[in-house]
Motif scaffolding. Structure first.
Motif, mmCIF file in Angstrom:
data_model
loop_
_atom_site.group_PDB
_atom_site.id
_atom_site.type_symbol
_atom_site.label_atom_id
_atom_site.label_comp_id
_atom_site.label_asym_id
_atom_site.label_seq_id
_atom_site.Cartn_x
_atom_site.Cartn_y
_atom_site.Cartn_z
ATOM 1 N N SER A 1 -13.688 13.240 -2.083
ATOM 2 C CA SER A 1 -13.638 13.807 -0.533
ATOM 3 C C SER A 1 -12.325 14.633 -0.908
ATOM 4 O O SER A 1 -12.298 15.628 -0.249
ATOM 5 C CB SER A 1 -12.989 13.025 -0.189
ATOM 6 N N LYS A 2 -11.121 14.597 -2.045
ATOM 7 C CA LYS A 2 -10.213 16.060 -1.805
ATOM 8 C C LYS A 2 -10.681 16.883 -2.876
ATOM 9 O O LYS A 2 -9.889 18.130 -2.594
ATOM 10 C CB LYS A 2 -8.662 15.224 -1.914
ATOM 11 N N SER B 1 -10.607 9.900 -5.102
ATOM 12 C CA SER B 1 -11.729 10.110 -3.956
ATOM 13 C C SER B 1 -12.412 11.620 -4.848
ATOM 14 O O SER B 1 -11.482 12.372 -4.950
ATOM 15 C CB SER B 1 -11.940 10.081 -2.530
ATOM 16 N N VAL C 1 -5.342 10.485 -4.021
ATOM 17 C CA VAL C 1 -6.626 10.927 -3.598
ATOM 18 C C VAL C 1 -5.870 12.305 -4.141
ATOM 19 O O VAL C 1 -7.089 13.455 -4.226
ATOM 20 C CB VAL C 1 -7.396 10.660 -2.579
ATOM 21 N N TYR C 2 -4.670 13.013 -3.655
ATOM 22 C CA TYR C 2 -4.484 13.787 -4.370
ATOM 23 C C TYR C 2 -3.887 14.910 -5.570
ATOM 24 O O TYR C 2 -3.315 15.848 -5.292
ATOM 25 C CB TYR C 2 -3.259 14.270 -2.623
ATOM 26 N N ASN D 1 -0.131 12.030 2.210
ATOM 27 C CA ASN D 1 -1.240 12.416 3.794
ATOM 28 C C ASN D 1 -0.361 11.407 4.569
ATOM 29 O O ASN D 1 -0.281 10.202 4.748
ATOM 30 C CB ASN D 1 -2.265 11.983 3.523
ATOM 31 N N ARG E 1 -18.439 10.834 0.411
ATOM 32 C CA ARG E 1 -18.238 9.716 0.233
ATOM 33 C C ARG E 1 -18.397 8.621 -0.714
ATOM 34 O O ARG E 1 -18.983 7.255 -0.610
ATOM 35 C CB ARG E 1 -18.719 9.207 1.906
ATOM 36 N N ILE F 1 1.006 5.918 -0.675
ATOM 37 C CA ILE F 1 0.616 6.836 -1.024
ATOM 38 C C ILE F 1 1.312 7.646 -1.563
ATOM 39 O O ILE F 1 2.149 8.311 -1.121
ATOM 40 C CB ILE F 1 0.103 7.891 0.030
ATOM 41 N N ASP G 1 -2.739 4.384 -3.477
ATOM 42 C CA ASP G 1 -4.123 5.799 -2.957
ATOM 43 C C ASP G 1 -3.232 7.249 -3.129
ATOM 44 O O ASP G 1 -2.310 7.561 -2.901
ATOM 45 C CB ASP G 1 -4.165 5.159 -1.220
ATOM 46 N N TYR H 1 0.704 -1.069 0.003
ATOM 47 C CA TYR H 1 -0.064 -0.299 -0.132
ATOM 48 C C TYR H 1 1.558 0.979 -0.044
ATOM 49 O O TYR H 1 1.780 1.722 0.700
ATOM 50 C CB TYR H 1 -1.418 0.125 1.149
HETATM 51 C C1 LIG Z 1 -4.002 9.057 0.894
HETATM 52 C C2 LIG Z 1 -5.651 9.076 1.577
HETATM 53 N N1 LIG Z 1 -6.530 8.673 0.855
HETATM 54 C C3 LIG Z 1 -7.703 8.424 1.797
HETATM 55 C C4 LIG Z 1 -8.221 9.339 2.117
HETATM 56 C C5 LIG Z 1 -10.075 8.947 2.380
HETATM 57 O O1 LIG Z 1 -10.813 9.020 1.374
HETATM 58 P P1 LIG Z 1 -11.915 9.151 1.357
HETATM 59 O O2 LIG Z 1 -12.865 10.329 1.934
HETATM 60 O O3 LIG Z 1 -12.612 9.133 0.035
HETATM 61 O O4 LIG Z 1 -12.832 8.025 1.730
HETATM 62 C C6 LIG Z 1 -7.821 9.935 3.494
HETATM 63 C C7 LIG Z 1 -8.879 11.202 3.475
HETATM 64 O O5 LIG Z 1 -7.902 11.451 4.622
HETATM 65 C C8 LIG Z 1 -6.960 10.533 2.526
HETATM 66 O O6 LIG Z 1 -5.445 10.423 2.765
#
Ligand SMILES: Cc1ncc(COP(=O)(O)O)c(C=O)c1O
Length: 230
Positions: free
Chosen positions: A70-71, A68, A40-41, A10, A78, A5, A38, A3
């Motif tokens: 979310s960001k 995601s 998401v950024y 983060n 969600r 990032i 992962d 896994y």
């Molecule tokens: C690297 C990372 N992945 C996933 C998430 C969460 O994403 P989601 O809100 O879609 O579950 C975060 C949120 O802090 C994150 O920093």
């Protein structure tokens, strides 16, 4: 399974260099690992294009890439997405999440699908990039102006976070408590460690606060650190 990032991570904000990505994929191949990227950024890049994703480098063979909303839209929706080898995606689609718990929220999924197909997401991300880029710059300038000697911090090329390393004898837990007394909320780095933490880190987020709040907050943090250093 591995896994990672790799882009604007983060909590540290750092990015895995382009040249280190293929060697990681080679190791995954050698040890037959499924890689979870992962990512998401990635869209929140301030300085040109980030290094190619592991998913793209690998040609979608053994990497599952997570995105995601979310960001880039709002955490409350969600909802995210997954890219990966068709065989793995098929197994996930056929898993208990979808078959037995009803899957994702279909109303929200359809609202977002319309939002995206109308071409509204890209200009929104463009606006976010400009806003977060400015906030990052203000935080970096404020850190340079107010941190006492010995404090180090990362310089993220995108995302939300700056990772601060405190010199001994400063301890993050004490700093966080003292900051709270000054009405300042910062996150200690400890919860981000799988191993026993060193207790020397803070995670600062520049995404949610205005430039003026960032200036005042970092000045107040500087005062807390300077008081502790005396
Ligand atoms: C690297 C990372 N992945 C996933 C998430 C969460 O994403 P989601 O809100 O879609 O579950 C975060 C949120 O802090 C994150 O920093």
């Amino acid at each position: 399974m591995l896994y990672l990032i790799p882009t604007f991570q983060n909590p540290s904000g750092v990015t895995l260099a382009a040249g280190r990505r293929q060697p990681i994929l080679d190791l995954a191949e050698r040890y037959n690992l499924l890689v979870i990227e992962d990512d998401v950024y990635r869209d929140l890049a301030f300085e040109g294009r980030p290094p190619t994703s592991l998913f793209a480098l690998d040609g979608g063979r053994r990497v599952l890439r997570i995105g995601s909303f979310s960001k880039i839209l709002a955490p409350g929706v969600r909802l995210g997405w997954l890219m990966g080898p068709p065989g793995v995606i098929e197994r996930l689609v056929g898993s208990g999440l979808r078959c037995m718990s009803g899957g994702v929220n279909p109303l929200m999924a359809n609202i977002l699908a319309t939002y995206c197909t109308q071409g509204l997401l890209e200009p929104h991300i463009e606006r976010l990039r400009a806003i977060y880029h400015r906030r990052r710059d203000v935080m970096l300038e404020s850190l340079a102006a107010h941190m006492p000697p010995g404090v180090r911090w990362t310089r993220p090329g995108g995302g939300f976070f700056i990772w601060v390393t405190l010199p001994a004898p400063l301890r993050a837990a004490q700093v966080v408590d003292r900051a709270r007394e000054a009405n300042l909320w910062v996150l200690p780095g400890d919860p981000f460690f799988a191993e026993p933490p060193a207790g020397q880190h803070l995670r600062l987020a520049f995404s949610y606060v205005t430039p003026e709040q960032i200036r005042r907050g970092i000045e107040a943090l500087g005062a807390v650190l300077t008081a502790r250093a005396d």
